[in-house]
Design a protein around this motif. Sequence first.
Motif, PDB file in Angstrom:
ATOM      1  N   CYS A  18     -25.452   2.886 -31.804  1.00 58.85           N
ATOM      2  CA  CYS A  18     -25.728   3.816 -30.697  1.00 58.85           C
ATOM      3  C   CYS A  18     -26.281   3.064 -29.484  1.00 58.85           C
ATOM      4  O   CYS A  18     -25.827   3.269 -28.355  1.00 58.85           O
ATOM      5  CB  CYS A  18     -26.730   4.885 -31.131  1.00 58.85           C
ATOM      6  SG  CYS A  18     -26.014   6.163 -32.169  1.00 58.85           S
ATOM      7  N   CYS A  52     -27.516   9.376 -33.452  1.00 59.83           N
ATOM      8  CA  CYS A  52     -28.981   9.273 -33.515  1.00 59.83           C
ATOM      9  C   CYS A  52     -29.558   8.669 -32.241  1.00 59.83           C
ATOM     10  O   CYS A  52     -30.710   8.890 -31.906  1.00 59.83           O
ATOM     11  CB  CYS A  52     -29.402   8.451 -34.730  1.00 59.83           C
ATOM     12  SG  CYS A  52     -29.126   6.673 -34.515  1.00 59.83           S
ATOM     13  N   ASN A  53     -28.749   7.897 -31.511  1.00 62.18           N
ATOM     14  CA  ASN A  53     -29.199   7.196 -30.302  1.00 62.18           C
ATOM     15  C   ASN A  53     -30.296   6.170 -30.581  1.00 62.18           C
ATOM     16  O   ASN A  53     -31.007   5.755 -29.669  1.00 62.18           O
ATOM     17  CB  ASN A  53     -29.669   8.191 -29.226  1.00 62.18           C
ATOM     18  CG  ASN A  53     -28.489   8.811 -28.502  1.00 62.18           C
ATOM     19  OD1 ASN A  53     -27.581   8.103 -28.062  1.00 62.18           O
ATOM     20  ND2 ASN A  53     -28.468  10.132 -28.413  1.00 62.18           N
ATOM     21  N   LYS A  54     -30.446   5.779 -31.854  1.00 61.94           N
ATOM     22  CA  LYS A  54     -31.493   4.814 -32.201  1.00 61.94           C
ATOM     23  C   LYS A  54     -30.931   3.605 -32.933  1.00 61.94           C
ATOM     24  O   LYS A  54     -31.482   2.518 -32.867  1.00 61.94           O
ATOM     25  CB  LYS A  54     -32.544   5.486 -33.102  1.00 61.94           C
ATOM     26  CG  LYS A  54     -33.494   6.384 -32.326  1.00 61.94           C
ATOM     27  CD  LYS A  54     -34.454   7.080 -33.276  1.00 61.94           C
ATOM     28  CE  LYS A  54     -35.224   8.165 -32.538  1.00 61.94           C
ATOM     29  NZ  LYS A  54     -35.533   9.296 -33.387  1.00 61.94           N
ATOM     30  N   CYS A  55     -29.841   3.799 -33.667  1.00 56.81           N
ATOM     31  CA  CYS A  55     -29.328   2.691 -34.476  1.00 56.81           C
ATOM     32  C   CYS A  55     -28.688   1.638 -33.574  1.00 56.81           C
ATOM     33  O   CYS A  55     -28.454   1.873 -32.386  1.00 56.81           O
ATOM     34  CB  CYS A  55     -28.335   3.200 -35.509  1.00 56.81           C
ATOM     35  SG  CYS A  55     -26.784   3.737 -34.786  1.00 56.81           S
ATOM     36  N   CYS A  79     -22.078   5.989 -35.373  1.00 57.42           N
ATOM     37  CA  CYS A  79     -23.526   5.992 -35.612  1.00 57.42           C
ATOM     38  C   CYS A  79     -23.824   5.667 -37.079  1.00 57.42           C
ATOM     39  O   CYS A  79     -23.218   6.226 -37.980  1.00 57.42           O
ATOM     40  CB  CYS A  79     -24.114   7.354 -35.246  1.00 57.42           C
ATOM     41  SG  CYS A  79     -25.858   7.493 -35.655  1.00 57.42           S
ATOM     42  N   LYS A  80     -24.754   4.765 -37.273  1.00 58.06           N
ATOM     43  CA  LYS A  80     -25.045   4.321 -38.644  1.00 58.06           C
ATOM     44  C   LYS A  80     -26.036   5.246 -39.354  1.00 58.06           C
ATOM     45  O   LYS A  80     -26.190   5.186 -40.567  1.00 58.06           O
ATOM     46  CB  LYS A  80     -25.574   2.888 -38.626  1.00 58.06           C
ATOM     47  CG  LYS A  80     -24.522   1.894 -38.110  1.00 58.06           C
ATOM     48  CD  LYS A  80     -24.968   0.464 -38.276  1.00 58.06           C
ATOM     49  CE  LYS A  80     -24.135  -0.536 -37.487  1.00 58.06           C
ATOM     50  NZ  LYS A  80     -22.698  -0.512 -37.718  1.00 58.06           N
ATOM     51  N   ASN A  81     -26.721   6.082 -38.585  1.00 58.59           N
ATOM     52  CA  ASN A  81     -27.716   6.978 -39.205  1.00 58.59           C
ATOM     53  C   ASN A  81     -27.215   8.399 -39.410  1.00 58.59           C
ATOM     54  O   ASN A  81     -27.914   9.227 -39.973  1.00 58.59           O
ATOM     55  CB  ASN A  81     -28.978   7.059 -38.335  1.00 58.59           C
ATOM     56  CG  ASN A  81     -29.768   5.764 -38.382  1.00 58.59           C
ATOM     57  OD1 ASN A  81     -29.649   5.009 -39.341  1.00 58.59           O
ATOM     58  ND2 ASN A  81     -30.542   5.503 -37.345  1.00 58.59           N
TER      59      ASN A  81
HETATM   60 ZN   LIG Z   1     -26.921   6.016 -34.262  1.00 63.27          ZN
END
Ligand SMILES: [Zn+2]
Length: 524
Positions: free
Chosen positions: A79, A73-76, A62-64
Amino acid sequence: MAVLYQKYRPQKFSEIFGQNNIRITLQNEVLHNKTSHAYLFCGPRAVGKTTLARILAKTINCKNRKENEFEPCNKCEACISINSFSNLDVIEIDAASNTGVDNVRENIISLSRVISTNNKYKVFIIDEVHMLSLSAFNALLKTLEEPPTNVMFILCTTEAYKVPLTIISRCERFDFKKISVNDMVLKLETIVKSEKIEVDREVLELISLKSDGHLRDAESLLSQIMSISDKKIDIDTANLVIPYNNIEENINLLKHLSRKDAMEAIKLVNDLLTSGVNLKLFVNDLIELLRKIILSKVSISLTSNLGLDLNEKMEIKISELSSIFTINELMELSQSLMLDIKEIGSSFIPQMPVEFTIIKFCQSNSKQNFIKEEVLLKKDQKILENLKNPSEIKKVDDFKESIKSKNEELKNEVLSLEKIVDLWPEFLMKLKPHNHSLSFVMQSCQINSVSGNKICLSFRYKLHKDRLDNPEIKNIVKKILKDVYNNDLDIETLVNEDLKINSTSNSNETVDNLLKTFGGQIIN
Ligand SMILES: [Zn+2]
């Protein structure tokens, strides 16, 4: 409707129900940057092995994610691509397919040497790893012996004993267990809530029971039931879909046996056969039930540790039965039934081996009870004779007096934390027949402090705290507290998310022998 198990597949650690110890260990490893380069996830099918593998792969990429966090984060970009199975550095292989074997031998080894430019880690998730050929294992072993940097292998298997020891010894191993009925019901409750459908708790408990610890089975059964009605589902509606349940009839059979009523017991077996019940499966379920009763007689916490908990209603029925049989009677009965299972298929009259076991059990049972009754009678006579002697009467009075004064002592005593902890197992034991799942909740709480007549308890989960704060539930608990501590105690509840859930461990000889007889292991 989308398939429930896909729609509600956990996307982060906190969404996982069950497997607490494994989840917490992995979270800590991520948090402290101490992940291994190879993991072995062992355990039954459909209990969350690949789900946890994907979350681990996601969070390390995960990058965040900040340094003091363990959740993805399930957003980057990383993910999202892992969630949609399109990330080139998270590679999932099903070793059960032929291409899987070739993949490991030819591709993984070379791929793992190529450093990823987009993601921090290259992760290989190999499902059903025990299916690999010897040459594939050898190739894998070479890579594990000299692991390339920033590569992680997560090997999943339902049959760990088929994985070579050389591979196992190079992995951090986690043994997954079946999901308990309690955890399963919690998960199903979150699903029906999100789907805005009202489903009776009884139905969710029945689904959990039927799926025998396999979450995916429970979710697919739930989606079948939800397709019948989109408003409210009660047990009658659910019964249209849920397969026939042996456990009720198993309990009925044990009731007949407890009364030594061979005729009714044999009649029940024959009625079931006529109505099309598979006798072998029925006896299998009966053996499983007997195992549960035997283990619960050894220790209450043992059945929870092994994930053998049933729903409240069943637990009450079972605990009533459990008190009637001795542990030896139950063990003899299960041993006979295990032999019967082998004969059912080959016998000219399939039910005959079971009928003979029933007759044998009822006869030996009545003899034993007869002896017991005789001994009791003699004991009573002895007491009566003794009572004729005035000095003995005095002794009995003294004894009664001492019990009375002990109770008085406890009543006036300011309860200490030690005292509370000391008698807590007794409290749990008395609570269990009243409300089984509550006793599980109370088993996992921590007694923080006692001041005056108030005890303060902390719970890991808010929903456990809420359960206890329910006035009706609180009254049950208070009543039993009073019974055990002879004091009117007030209860204060807190949530402590860092609380580790411990259950008492049992490692005495009886337990070991039982586990040897029935298989299985205690997982703390
Ligand atoms: Zn992420």
